[in-house]
Design an enzyme around this catalytic site. Sequence first.
Site, short mmCIF file in Angstrom:
data_model
loop_
_atom_site.label_atom_id
_atom_site.label_comp_id
_atom_site.label_asym_id
_atom_site.label_seq_id
_atom_site.Cartn_x
_atom_site.Cartn_y
_atom_site.Cartn_z
N GLY A 512 0.79 -1.23 0.00
CA GLY A 512 0.00 0.00 0.00
C GLY A 512 0.82 1.28 0.00
N LEU A 618 8.40 6.55 5.78
CA LEU A 618 7.53 7.67 5.41
C LEU A 618 7.00 8.40 6.64
CD1 LEU A 618 5.71 5.81 2.53
CD2 LEU A 618 7.46 7.59 2.29
N ASN A 619 6.79 7.63 7.72
CA ASN A 619 6.37 8.22 9.00
C ASN A 619 6.91 7.31 10.09
OD1 ASN A 619 4.80 8.40 11.48
ND2 ASN A 619 3.43 9.79 10.38
N LYS A 621 6.43 7.10 13.16
CA LYS A 621 5.50 6.60 14.18
C LYS A 621 4.64 5.46 13.62
CE LYS A 621 3.47 9.60 17.00
NZ LYS A 621 2.48 10.60 17.47
N GLY A 692 4.45 -3.54 6.36
CA GLY A 692 3.28 -3.99 7.12
C GLY A 692 3.41 -5.39 7.67
N GLU A 693 4.04 -6.27 6.95
CA GLU A 693 4.09 -7.67 7.36
C GLU A 693 5.46 -8.11 7.86
OE1 GLU A 693 2.61 -8.47 3.45
OE2 GLU A 693 0.80 -9.43 4.23
MO1 MOS Z 1 -2.43 -9.14 3.52
S1 MOS Z 1 -2.49 -10.97 4.32
O1 MOS Z 1 -2.10 -9.30 1.88
O2 MOS Z 1 -3.72 -8.23 3.97
#
Ligand code: MOS
Length: 732
Positions: A512, A618-619, A621, A692-693
């Site tokens: 994202g 990018l941030n 926090k 994110g992961e």
């Molecule tokens: Mo992730 S498991 O592609 O939201």
Amino acid sequence: MSAHLKQDQPDDRNVLDSTAQGIIGEPLTRPDGLLKVTGTATYSAEYDIENCLEGVLVTAPFAKGTVTSIDESSVTDMPGVIAVISDQRMTPRAIQGTAGEAPITGVCKVDYWGQPIALVVAETFEEARNAAKHLVIEYDADDDAVFDPQAVEPKPDDDPTRQGDLASAMSDAAHSVDVEYDTEGHASAAMEPHAAIAEWDGDTLTVHASLQMLNYNISELADAMELEESKVRLIARYVGGGFGSKLGISQEIVAGSVAAMELGRPVRVVMSRQQVFQNVMRRSETTQRLRLAVDSEGKLTAFGHEALVSNLPEEDFVEPVLQSSHFLYAGENRLLESKTARIHLMTAGSVRAPGEAVGMPVLEAAMDELANEVGIDPIKLRLNNIPEEHPATGLPFGSHKLAECLKQGAKAFGWDSGPRKPRQNREGEWWIGTGMASAARVHNVGEAKARVTLQPDGTALIETDMTDIGTGTYTILGQIAGEMVGLPQDSVLTELGDTRFPRGPGSGGSWGAASAGSAVFLACEALREEIADKVGQPVDTLTFKDGVVSWDGGSSSLADVAGDEALAKEGHYEPGDIAEDYTAASFGAFFTEVAVNRWTGETRVRRMTGAFGFGRVLNAKTARSQCLGGMVWCIGSALTESLLFDPTDGHLANCDLAEYHVPVNRDVPELEVIMVEERDPVGSPIQAKGVGELGMCGGAGAIGNAIYNACGARLRSFPMTPDKVLAAMPDD
Ligand code: MOS
């Protein structure tokens, strides 16, 4: 006018390092934060829509077979009941992969226990729920349902990777390990249950729904309802977590849409917590065999990683267990092979960090076993084996910070380097030990569009159907635009989660930020060009800061530049051929200290450090929060999280947050996050990669390794619950 980039080449201009506003990367607070913590952010189920009916799903009380009749008259006289919707269109699995089969009137094929088969609609939620409990259905259950992946012959997935001769490399090696591990199924367990309100205006369908990927969900829903996409609008302004479970549409959305169409009134359908657990995706359990061998210098000569996963018959998704194993470590003789067993448990699909979440902890546990076997420091074993290029494809890496993460993490944690021995440290009844693991996660990007408008008042507006699933999208997109056109955070308004806006990439696969961020970046580059035109100066001589554009000898406020007309630009980012020329991934390292109770086998994580390299931050926090969340998942998947299906009928026994054990505050110690400085020109035009992961890709292995170091119990089964720890604990 639009600015389009199909990225075929690395972008090392690092534009965001030479801008003047100075907000990019700063730990700015979320503009949506106050709304969320004060309960004023409106989630999908919370819209107050006039005349709205309430629908409750009825689910199959058997695993495999056919519903032969649904007796609507069993509930139609109950208080408030309006209708029973049992249209076949609402029953397709509808989530990732397989679409529904052609409608067969009056018959409903059931593939797993708990699959929705009907929707009861009433004036109030309580009335609908009551009637749903009393709906009489008849069914023929097949007697050949299989719930144990070991009980069927699995089929190989894609072509395996075979290089050299793994078997001889294993037998010729100075040291080797050949071990089998298993991991249990996981639930995404997002806090907000799946919910939808469907409403028709003539032949146009609007659905407020909790979704991650509106750009793709709109096609799914249009297909399911046999509508043109232009007749569908999806809105998801706030999403209370997804973790993969909201990547695809699920049954509440289709059922609500069908009911609203048939009844001519808006319909709200909210899944119960139990229904969410039973329906919207499980992470497959896995069995994994690791064969690793090193020469006398500690260089890997053999690398074998085989995985067995499961899914329903005909589903396309395969838990990509080996994803990062393909490139994380060197080793000339390689075998990577995955197989899928077809069983009759709910759909297996993406749950946060599909693949690496379970593949990395097992690889990292086997690496720890190997380090012990060789008698070298586990960090050294890893540093010895970082490949120069992708070991199978030969592609170069973009920026690659694994070594940096290992070193910075070890230093911050205070890692005692050198060979290690278990059972060296005891405090009363607690064995104390430490463990480490590498982190790796593939970097993905997706096509993304966003519009940025410089308003007559000199503020900026960003619009895209991108979602913010708690990750910080609202915040970082505003920061990118503010940085590029020279505006403070509160002068940029970000509007997300509406398919009326340009198509974003959606939130999934950690793509994202880099993808949507690049679309906003491109729109702003075009905006800067236009501003340069308007002020009659070359763009590279301009400074954009605090709402003013200035140049040598002059300046103008952005409001003056915009004049009466808003200036709007659309950015369009597309992944290009760069993926054919480079391997892009985010890397990291975990270090942890645990205490293991010698009498009860209970493990407590005492501290944990994670060091991560994921390109431009990018941030600071929101990125740190992503890492923290990942590390919390590491604790859960290491110690407690496990979907428990009844082996006799395939129903999910622990289908709520009381019985499916995610870590709570008392389970989570102080976590330390180090974000290693990095710019990856291959990752995206903003030099950012996915985060994110990443924070949960390997850390459960570090905890398992620490359990071994503490008490000498080498468990090869996640989660490492007290019963398993106790059974493996050596006698004093
Ligand atoms: Mo992730 S498991 O592609 O939201």
